[in-house]
Design a protein around this motif. Structure first.
Motif, PDB file in Angstrom:
ATOM      1  N   ASN A  38       0.848  -1.208   0.000  1.00  0.00           N
ATOM      2  CA  ASN A  38       0.000   0.000   0.000  1.00  0.00           C
ATOM      3  C   ASN A  38       0.879   1.252   0.000  1.00  0.00           C
ATOM      4  N   GLY A  40       3.766   3.954  -1.021  1.00  0.00           N
ATOM      5  CA  GLY A  40       4.311   4.441  -2.288  1.00  0.00           C
ATOM      6  C   GLY A  40       5.369   5.461  -1.951  1.00  0.00           C
ATOM      7  N   HIS A  53       7.304   0.428  -3.366  1.00  0.00           N
ATOM      8  CA  HIS A  53       6.128   0.015  -2.603  1.00  0.00           C
ATOM      9  C   HIS A  53       6.522  -0.847  -1.411  1.00  0.00           C
ATOM     10  N   THR A 128      -6.200   1.055  -0.330  1.00  0.00           N
ATOM     11  CA  THR A 128      -5.442   0.962  -1.581  1.00  0.00           C
ATOM     12  C   THR A 128      -5.764  -0.322  -2.352  1.00  0.00           C
ATOM     13  N   ARG A 130      -4.819  -3.354  -1.690  1.00  0.00           N
ATOM     14  CA  ARG A 130      -3.661  -4.254  -1.776  1.00  0.00           C
ATOM     15  C   ARG A 130      -3.754  -5.409  -0.771  1.00  0.00           C
ATOM     16  N   THR A 299       0.602   4.942  -5.216  1.00  0.00           N
ATOM     17  CA  THR A 299       0.213   3.546  -5.416  1.00  0.00           C
ATOM     18  C   THR A 299      -1.030   3.438  -6.288  1.00  0.00           C
TER      19      THR A 299
END
Ligand code: IMP
Length: 422
Positions: A38, A40, A53, A128, A130, A299
């Motif tokens: 998540n 960035g 990441h 995000t 993820r 992200t």
């Protein structure tokens, strides 16, 4: 061992990647202690512009060991892609290490996260996507898979059965389908384990070595206090602790070795995802900050919500982290503004707040602003504090006064070199 922890003091995206990359020149090891893909972390250096990441931001410094710690959650495909990308640009990942206790993010977590967001019907967190929340939830429920398990086929086989058994109702699978889908991942995970094997380590002996050799350690947090699972704007938070305490549990670092906590403060406010952001400006000011600061999620690419600096959040972060130095980033983004505002308190019908209150109070909070004149001069080429325009120094002084924390560095541009060391 002397550890410096770098933490975010706002909603995330404060510029920690740049600060870690800069400070890593004096570190022998960099440890990421929480979060996953998540994150960035944007870094601009002589190798170009990077958005990391998972990889700790020290990877660009040859000879610096970079550990993805026990408190992180790792999507192996994403990690391997990031490693390949770095190597294809001539950046060695030989110094990378992955804790054998870090959790593995698996494909069903992404599906579960989607379902969980749907379930909130209009009250989405805006994650995000993820798989971070379900990965931490699964870890706490003790159905997770650790990175070290990738090296043991029979453990992995059993763990996949259990995990898919747990989630089969969510995924709408019967028992046989769940078993089949779980085992279908086995090949990919074993393959990932083989490729990551040279990097997977037991971090405990590493920590012992760092203590014995008095190693200079840099600990890299993700996000900021307002997205901390316990102290942030719950439930609009991530599922781990980005505050300095998380560095001890997630990195395996005994608290007494933390010698310094650097709080990263973006010179204005940004947030991606939902939840309260009291100083958000949905008009011209917010738009100007977004465009001039390039405020789009590293992200997800989502436009970030922007507004004036919120010193209630920063003060709260400094308190909870024990921050002893501030790294103020993106000061140059404010260069053209005629006047600046800074939120120093929140006001509500119930009273005033110097620190962030619990979430039930948020809908009623009004920021109380002080106004300052802008400097209307470029700052990017300035390398000494005393060369900054007087108005810019007054802005920095106000931040230090209001938080009670001295300045450690100021960033006036994305590249490593655009930095004023105090
Ligand atoms: P999650 O961490 O993906 O579960 O998302 C939880 C909240 O944290 C959401 O509001 C996300 O937008 C936010 N978030 C997660 N990672 C980042 C980041 O790297 N920068 C800024 N916000 C983030």
């Amino acid at each position: 061992m002397a550890a410096t922890v770098v933490v975010g003091t706002q909603w995330g995206d404060e510029g920690k990647g740049k600060v870690v990359d800069y400070l890593a020149s004096r570190a022998e090891a960099v440890v990421r202690f929480q979060g996953g893909a998540n994150a960035g972390h944007t870094i601009v250096n002589d190798h170009g512009e990077w958005r990391l990441h998972l990889m700790p931001s020290g990877i660009f410094r040859p000879g610096v060991l970079c550990l993805l710690g026990t408190g992180t959650v790792v999507d192996t495909a994403s990690l391997l892609a990031e490693m390949a990308d770095l190597e294809s640009h001539g950046i060695s990942v030989a110094g990378f290490r992955l804790s054998d206790r870090a959790q593995v993010v698996l494909p069903p977590f992404l599906q579960v996260e989607e379902r969980e967001e749907e379930l909130r019907g209009g009250g989405e967190i805006g994650t995000t996507g993820r798989g971070i929340g379900p990965a931490y939830a699964t870890k706490a429920a003790r159905f997770g898979i650790q990175a070290g398990d990738l090296l043991d086929e029979s453990r992995l086989r059993e763990a996949l059965d259990l995990l898919f058994g747990r989630y089969r109702a969510w995924l709408g699978l019967d028992a046989a389908e769940a078993k089949h889908q779980g085992q279908a991942l086995l090949g990919d995970l074993i393959d990932a384990g083989q490729r990551l094997a040279p990097y997977i380590v037991d971090p405990a002996p590493l920590v012992a070595g760092w203590i014995a050799n008095d190693t200079a350690l840099l600990m890299e947090g993700q996000l900021g206090v307002m997205r901390d699972l316990d102290w942030g704007i719950y439930p609009f938070v991530t599922s781990s602790n980005p505050t300095a305490g998380g560095a001890c549990s997630g990195g395996g670092i005994p608290p007494r070795f933390i010698k310094q906590v650097t709080g990263v403060v973006k010179a204005y406010t940004t947030a991606v995802g939902a939840g309260p952001v009291p100083t958000e400006d949905v008009g011209a000011v917010g738009q100007a900050l977004r465009e001039r600061g390039g405020e789009y999620g590293a992200t997800t690419g989502r436009p970030r919500r922007c507004g004036w600096l919120d010193l209630v959040a920063v003060r709260y972060a400094c308190l909870l982290n024990g921050t002893d130095g501030l790294a103020i980033t993106k000061l140059d983004v404010l260069d053209e503004l005629e006047e600046l505002q800074v939120c120093v308190r929140y006001r509500s019908p119930e009273g005033e707040y110097d620190l962030v209150p619990q979430a039930r109070h948020f809908g009623k909070l009004e920021p109380v602003y002080v106004r300052l004149p802008g400097w209307r001069r470029p700052t990017r080429d300035i390398r000494k504090l005393e060369d900054l325009p007087a108005e810019a120094r007054a802005y920095l002084d106000l931040i230090c006064e209001q938080t009670g924390v001295p300045l450690a560095l100021v960033s006036v541009g994305p590249h490593r070199d655009y930095t004023i060391h105090v």
